[in-house]
Design a protein around this motif. Structure first.
Motif, short mmCIF file in Angstrom:
data_model
loop_
_atom_site.label_atom_id
_atom_site.label_comp_id
_atom_site.label_asym_id
_atom_site.label_seq_id
_atom_site.Cartn_x
_atom_site.Cartn_y
_atom_site.Cartn_z
N PRO A 1 33.05 -22.99 83.00
CA PRO A 1 31.92 -23.23 83.91
C PRO A 1 30.99 -22.02 83.93
O PRO A 1 31.43 -20.87 83.87
N GLY A 2 29.69 -22.29 84.04
CA GLY A 2 28.72 -21.21 84.01
C GLY A 2 28.89 -20.21 85.13
O GLY A 2 28.69 -19.00 84.95
N ASP A 3 29.30 -20.68 86.32
CA ASP A 3 29.46 -19.75 87.44
C ASP A 3 30.66 -18.83 87.24
O ASP A 3 30.62 -17.66 87.62
N ILE A 4 31.71 -19.34 86.60
CA ILE A 4 32.88 -18.50 86.29
C ILE A 4 32.49 -17.44 85.26
O ILE A 4 32.90 -16.28 85.34
N ALA A 5 31.67 -17.83 84.27
CA ALA A 5 31.24 -16.89 83.24
C ALA A 5 30.46 -15.72 83.83
O ALA A 5 30.48 -14.62 83.28
N SER A 6 29.79 -15.93 84.97
CA SER A 6 28.97 -14.88 85.57
C SER A 6 29.76 -13.96 86.49
O SER A 6 29.26 -12.91 86.90
N ARG A 7 30.98 -14.33 86.81
CA ARG A 7 31.75 -13.53 87.75
C ARG A 7 32.34 -12.29 87.07
O ARG A 7 32.50 -12.24 85.85
N PRO A 8 32.70 -11.28 87.87
CA PRO A 8 33.32 -10.07 87.30
C PRO A 8 34.64 -10.40 86.61
O PRO A 8 35.43 -11.22 87.09
N ALA A 9 34.85 -9.76 85.47
CA ALA A 9 36.12 -9.92 84.77
C ALA A 9 37.22 -9.25 85.59
O ALA A 9 36.97 -8.29 86.32
N PRO A 10 38.46 -9.73 85.49
CA PRO A 10 39.54 -9.15 86.30
C PRO A 10 39.86 -7.71 85.90
O PRO A 10 39.72 -7.33 84.74
N ASP A 11 40.25 -6.91 86.88
CA ASP A 11 40.71 -5.55 86.61
C ASP A 11 42.06 -5.60 85.91
O ASP A 11 42.88 -6.51 86.14
N LYS A 12 42.31 -4.64 85.04
CA LYS A 12 43.59 -4.49 84.35
C LYS A 12 44.00 -5.78 83.65
O LYS A 12 45.16 -6.22 83.72
N SER A 13 43.05 -6.44 83.06
CA SER A 13 43.36 -7.67 82.34
C SER A 13 44.18 -7.34 81.09
O SER A 13 44.05 -6.27 80.51
N MET B 1 29.86 3.21 84.83
CA MET B 1 29.73 2.11 83.86
C MET B 1 29.86 0.77 84.59
O MET B 1 30.77 0.57 85.39
N ALA B 2 28.92 -0.11 84.35
CA ALA B 2 28.93 -1.40 85.02
C ALA B 2 30.15 -2.21 84.63
O ALA B 2 30.60 -2.18 83.48
N LYS B 3 30.67 -2.94 85.59
CA LYS B 3 31.85 -3.77 85.35
C LYS B 3 31.49 -4.98 84.49
O LYS B 3 30.44 -5.59 84.68
N GLN B 4 32.35 -5.31 83.54
CA GLN B 4 32.12 -6.48 82.69
C GLN B 4 32.22 -7.76 83.50
O GLN B 4 33.03 -7.88 84.42
N ASN B 5 31.40 -8.76 83.14
CA ASN B 5 31.65 -10.09 83.67
C ASN B 5 32.47 -10.88 82.65
O ASN B 5 32.76 -10.43 81.54
N VAL B 6 32.85 -12.10 83.04
CA VAL B 6 33.72 -12.92 82.20
C VAL B 6 33.05 -13.26 80.87
O VAL B 6 33.68 -13.25 79.81
#
Length: 580
Positions: A161-173, A1-6
């Motif tokens: 910021p748009g670039d933060i929104a595109s980054r992977p969401a943190p593990d174990k959030s 399963m693909a990792k979620q982004n922010v």
């Protein structure tokens, strides 16, 4: 399963919080979030033509549904366009989450293209306003924003910021159960007992009610009966307290009518229930005042209090009513009911005299016919200015209708955008935008939003080709009207050009049929009604100081005009007055 982004995590949290749609205009910094919405079947993107409309629509949806609503704007100018609608939502205590997308995080503070600082700009119109500068802040920051908006009934703003929104969401959030409803709050026994003593000691008690009485109609009526109190209201309290009210003495304020002013000044104890009524010149300074409000910051903000009670109006009255002594003396109540009926009888004549044959059409007549023909559960959105007058005096509340306006912020152009948000909550419910030509043309581009989303909003356009309230203010100040005239097109023809049912009404006999056809039309409709710009007469004792800034210091009634079915309500209430 693909990792979620922010962005995907952001959207999932909104869905968990009960958000069903996000109003906005797309833009590059918003693209990751809009794409996440595209791929999530539980939430919709609602494209509007101006971000101010997005914020107004979200605020109206929140007020109608009682749930969190959301809007978004792209970086810089895009999210700046949200600000006026967010001010209105915040001052209307509507729970709204606003996404202010931002420039690339590496460029913040370097004068980049479209750079602003949304985490600073929105602070005054929000309870919570923060920047996500690192994916590790998700989802805790957004969850905090959601709970601030819901728990404190207002706006939260998240800058992303748009670039933060595109980054992977943190593990174990850390994702926790969200608070999605507010508790009821009752005062302590000492405050309830103190208020009960004040009431027992008073011979003449008046209640003045605001929007904080929502859901407390039964408790207010029960309490008024026990202490034989007249009940007045502010404009935002009208929809909650005026219907089925045998103690009604009308509304106070610049647009007021009836005996509310006298009732608040001739009592010896005034109880303010759930109102942050801003015009302290209308409030007495020589009677005892107690105030009940769920928001402690409202207590004593407008007048000197003898007792401040922090609590929900309904819960406070449930605790208070059994503790106060039953009053049997109705003389003060009956006197105010008679004054109220006499005041309304006095102005009804101005409305009834040949009004159904007057050309240009009296706006009072339009409002009266609209009130008769509209559904019993209709939602009315009301433009600031003269439409406020017609809604205050002619739209009859019944416990099922809603009346939404920019009643605290006082913005132009609110009615059409708010109608969009109200209609999205229920496409089968009648939504009527009472628009003035000035307000309508300010955000007229979002007429296309009705067409694009096939929203069956009915626009009743009071077209007097002027900024009527401003002309009134100039007139009273002894100034010639200047800069208030509007050169308008045939709005019905314009509506038809974009595929919307449109009809123009210039004679009173055309009015009822035009409204009935519009209401029956399966889709958006606009009724362009040419109304008399000189419909109001001003009593000669009114001074400029009394009107400018909506401050009244010496007079109970400012605008002399009709009052629709309220005169029948007042006559009905007189049946409760014992005959000598």
């Amino acid at each position: 399963m693909a990792k979620q982004n922010v962005a995907e995590q952001f959207v999932d949290i909104l869905v968990r919080a009960g958000v069903e749609r996000l109003y906005g205009v797309v833009g590059d910094s918003l693209n990751p979030v809009v794409d996440a919405i595209r791929r999530n079947s539980a939430i919709d993107w609602v494209q509007v033509r101006h971000e101010e409309t997005a914020a107004f629509a979200a605020g109206a949806e929140a007020q109608i549904s009682g749930r969190l609503a959301a809007c978004a704007g792209s970086c810089g100018p895009g999210n700046l366009h949200l600000i006026n609608g967010l001010y209105d939502a915040h001052r209307s205590m509507a729970p709204v989450l606003a996404l202010a997308s931002h420039i690339p995080s590496s460029e913040i503070g370097l004068g980049y293209f479209q750079e602003t600082h949304p985490d600073q700009l929105f602070k005054e119109c929000s309870h919570y306003c923060e920047l996500i500068s690192n994916p590790q802040q998700m989802p805790r920051l957004l969850q905090t924003a959601v709970q601030q908006a819901i728990g404190r009934s207002g706006v939260s703003v998240v800058a992303l910021p748009g670039d933060i929104a595109s980054r992977p969401a943190p593990d174990k959030s850390i994702e926790h159960a969200l608070v999605t409803s507010r508790p009821t709050v009752r005062p302590g026994d000492s405050e309830i007992d103190a208020l009960a003593r004040m009431i027992d000691e008073a011979d003449r008690v008046t209640l003045f009610c605001g929007s904080g009485t929502a859901g407390a109609h039964h408790e207010v009526m029960q309490f008024a009966e026990r202490v034989k109190s007249p009940v007045g209201h502010a404009l935002r309290g009208k929809e909650w307290i005026q219907y089925d009210n045998p103690y009604d003495v009308g509304m106070s304020g610049l647009l007021g009518y009836g005996a509310a002013y006298e009732a608040t000044h001739e009592c010896d104890l005034l109880i303010l229930l759930g109102t942050d009524f801003p015009y302290n010149a209308f409030l007495p300074d020589d009677v005892r005042i107690a105030q009940v409000d769920i928001r402690p910051e409202n207590l004593g903000r407008r007048s000197k209090l003898d007792l401040a009670v922090w609590g929900d109006v309904r819960e406070t009255l449930r605790c208070l009513t059994p503790r106060v002594r039953l009053k049997n003396d109705r003389r003060f109540l009956d006197k105010m009911l008679k004054k109220h009926a006499e005041a309304l009888e006095g102005v009804i004549k101005a409305y009834t005299r040949k009004v159904d044959r007057h050309v240009p059409i009296h706006p009072e007549y339009v409002a009266s016919v609209l009130d008769e023909l509209a559904d019993d559960d209709a939602v009315f959105t009301v433009d600031t200015g003269m439409c406020n007058v017609w809604a205050a005096r002619y739209i009859t509340p019944n416990g099922r209708r809603r009346i939404i306006g920019s009643f605290s912020h006082g913005s132009m152009a609110n009615a059409l955008p708010q109608a969009i948000g109200a209609q999205f909550t229920n496409r089968g419910r009648q939504v009527v935008s009472m628009s003035g030509d000035g307000g309508f043309t300010m955000l007229m581009g979002d007429l296309l939003t009705l067409r694009q989303h096939d929203l069956p909003v009915k626009i009743v356009l009071f077209n007097n080709s002027s900024l009527g309230m401003v002309e009134l203010e100039m007139l009273v100040a002894g100034l010639p009207s200047y800069g208030t005239g509007n050169l308008n097109p045939d709005f019905a023809e314009m509506a038809r050009a974009v595929g919307i049912h449109g009809v123009r009404v210039e004679k009173p006999k055309q009015l009822a049929g035009a409204l009935e056809d519009a209401f029956a039309h399966d889709g958006p409709a606009l009724v362009d009604i040419v109304t008399d710009p000189n419909a109001l007469s001003i009593p000669p004792k009114i001074s400029a100081e009394m009107v400018t800034g909506f401050a009244l210091s010496a007079s109970k009634i400012v605008l002399d005009g009709g009052v629709g079915r309220m005169v029948q309500m007042a006559r009905s209430n007189l049946r409760n007055v014992p005959r000598p």
